[in-house]
Write an enzyme that holds these catalytic residues in place. Structure first.
Site, PDB file in Angstrom:
ATOM      1  N   GLU A 123       0.801  -1.234   0.000  1.00  0.00           N
ATOM      2  CA  GLU A 123       0.000   0.000   0.000  1.00  0.00           C
ATOM      3  C   GLU A 123       0.830   1.278   0.000  1.00  0.00           C
ATOM      4  OE1 GLU A 123      -2.739  -0.351   3.289  1.00  0.00           O
ATOM      5  OE2 GLU A 123      -3.909  -1.878   2.268  1.00  0.00           O
TER       6      GLU A 123
ATOM      7  N   GLU B 294      -5.511  -8.528   0.546  1.00  0.00           N
ATOM      8  CA  GLU B 294      -6.116  -8.191   1.842  1.00  0.00           C
ATOM      9  C   GLU B 294      -7.587  -7.901   1.620  1.00  0.00           C
ATOM     10  OE1 GLU B 294      -4.480  -4.991   4.181  1.00  0.00           O
ATOM     11  OE2 GLU B 294      -2.439  -5.771   4.026  1.00  0.00           O
TER      12      GLU B 294
HETATM   13  O1  IFM Z   1      -3.898  -3.280   9.127  1.00  0.00           O
HETATM   14  C1  IFM Z   1      -3.893  -2.762   7.848  1.00  0.00           C
HETATM   15  C2  IFM Z   1      -2.720  -3.276   7.052  1.00  0.00           C
HETATM   16  O2  IFM Z   1      -1.502  -3.016   7.675  1.00  0.00           O
HETATM   17  C3  IFM Z   1      -2.689  -2.625   5.696  1.00  0.00           C
HETATM   18  N1  IFM Z   1      -3.957  -2.730   5.041  1.00  0.00           N
HETATM   19  C4  IFM Z   1      -5.143  -2.378   5.770  1.00  0.00           C
HETATM   20  C5  IFM Z   1      -5.160  -3.099   7.113  1.00  0.00           C
HETATM   21  C6  IFM Z   1      -6.431  -2.734   7.888  1.00  0.00           C
HETATM   22  O3  IFM Z   1      -6.483  -1.368   8.099  1.00  0.00           O
END
Ligand code: IFM
Length: 463
Positions: free
Chosen positions: A173, A366
């Site tokens: 990210e 994710e």
């Molecule tokens: O916890 C985070 C992760 O580190 C990166 N993506 C989003 C998740 C939830 O906010």
């Protein structure tokens, strides 16, 4: 519907990140990272700490000491892929290769070996936000030198573990860690303003492209990609004269959230046509051949999606000239993060990413949700009946499948997260895990969502 509908080659897994779970922040030669420093430093405003209740990742889930039990539990849940990140400061405590730390290197050998012993495929993220503090002291990502140090680190790590790791992620990210860390100051290193934001964006784009190429040349048989936070954006509905302004604000947000770091990697350059403010990067920070350096022919692109945003025009917010309409103002139900539950958003994002000609393969790396988990004791056993999380995952998965059926090359899905962990500025309050962590005792309790995932992976769960 069951998992067979996704096909036999589709990969399933769970994700975590080093700072959020490992703890052992200063053990075995580990150097200080920007998150160690950020969480140990009091906020500028005396009445408001930077992190919810001054939490920090010093101990977190103590995964550094408990990874064997955690991987055993993952195996019991039949989870075949584990995506985790390596802490740069365990490998090179001051960020440079001359500070190489054997104990940290050995730890990741043990972790990876333990995955393999449990028939779990290790999926490694090279950078999940924990920059060495020593590099931050020289400007961090605002300093062009940092990207060179990152390449040294990528080169070392990919050579070191290449015989055992089939899939690598360069960044996690980039939009989030540049924006929250170098523009808004709410994540480490807590910097603010455009003079930090623009150079950090550019140096991260360079690191992404050049890092990808190094990883590929060291690991030609592995899959190399990177992973993006993706948010489906829509303009606020309005019949007023502002309608067109809301629409163009939504385009700018979409460009910043979803396109900037992807398009530079694909060789399309900065999307200045849709986000003109980015021209400053070309004027101030761009050097000859940087466009080629930012490019990387990734084997896959990672998509991480949780919610959607509705955007309205504003005169007061530079770069995007717009505001997000908070989900709490427009939705009855949100997750613990205050995020709207909007499964169709992941479908739109997958379709969008698949429309780029050079995107070959997509993994959802994710997806998941934080809800308030209630512990019940039944017959002496702890039960966490997190139906809302199961519903969330099922409804998003249905949209992933919808995209796949329409030809989107989506080939994998990872749940965030394997276990509850340190949620950055929100501390330990939001719980995203399939496994509940009692932070006092470090005991783990599988939630019903964890058992549901297990039976889904075994092909037994209908939804
Ligand atoms: O916890 C985070 C992760 O580190 C990166 N993506 C989003 C998740 C939830 O906010």
């Amino acid at each position: 519907m069951n998992k067979m509908d996704f096909g036999n080659t589709f990969i399933w897994g769970v994700s975590t990140a080093a700072y959020q779970i490992e703890g052992a922040w200063n053990e075995d030669g580990k150097g200080e990272s920007i998150w160690d420093r950020f969480t140990h430093t009091k906020g500028i405003l005396p009445f408001r700490s930077r992190i919810y209740q001054n939490h920090n990742g010093d101990i977190a889930c103590d995964h550094y000491h408990r990874y064997r039990e955690d991987l055993q539990l993952m195996r019991e849940l039949h989870i075949p892929n584990y995506r985790f990140s390596i802490a740069w400061t365990r490998i090179f405590p001051d960020g440079t290769k001359k500070s190489k730390n054997q104990k940290g290197i050995d730890f990741y050998h043990r972790l990876i070996d333990c995955c393999l012993e449990n028939q779990i495929t290790p999926n490694v993220t090279l950078y999940h936000w924990d920059l060495p503090q020593a590099l931050e002291e020289q400007g961090g990502w605002t300093n062009r030198e940092t990207y060179q140090r990152f390449l040294d680190y990528v080169d070392f790590v990919t050579r070191e573990y290449r015989d055992k790791v089939p899939r690598w992620f360069i960044f996690n990210e980039p939009f989030v860690f540049t924006t929250l860390g170098y523009m808004l100051g709410i994540h480490a290193p807590g910097k603010m303003g455009l003079s930090n934001y623009y150079p950090s964006i550019h140096h991260v784009c360079l690191a992404q492209g050049e890092g990808g190429k190094i990883a590929k040349s060291n690991c030609p048989d592995a899959e190399i990609g990177t992973t993006f936070s993706c948010i489906h954006v829509e303009p606020k509905q309005s019949n007023s004269i502002f309608s067109d302004l809301h629409k163009s604000a939504a385009i700018r947000f979409d460009t910043l959230f979803n396109c900037l770091f992807l398009e530079t990697m694909l060789g399309l350059g900065y999307p200045i046509d849709r986000l003109p403010s980015l021209k400053v990067i070309l004027d101030k920070y761009f050097q000859q051949d940087d466009d080629k350096k930012m490019q990387f022919d990734a084997d896959f692109v990672g998509v991480q999606n949780y919610t959607r945003e509705i955007v309205e025009w504003s005169l007061f917010v530079p770069v995007v000239w717009g505001n997000i309409v908070p989900a709490k103002k427009r939705c009855e139900k949100t997750t613990e993060m205050g995020w709207e539950i909007y499964p169709e958003g992941i479908y739109h994002i997958l379709k969008k990413y698949a429309s780029y000609e050079k995107v070959k393969k997509i993994y959802v790396t994710e997806n998941g949700a934080a809800f308030r988990d209630e512990l019940e004791i039944k017959d002496g056993k702890v039960i966490i009946n997190d139906i809302a999380r199961i519903d969330f995952i099922q409804s998003y998965l249905a949209q992933v499948l919808r995209a796949k059926r329409e030809g989107v090359p989506v080939e994998g899905y990872f749940i965030w997260s394997f276990m509850d962990n340190f949620e950055w500025a929100e501390g330990y309050r939001p719980r995203f895990g399939l496994v509940y962590v009692d932070y006092q005792t470090q005991k783990r309790y599988v939630k019903n969502s964890g058992y549901w995932y297990k039976s889904f992976l075994e092909g037994n769960a209908e939804f």
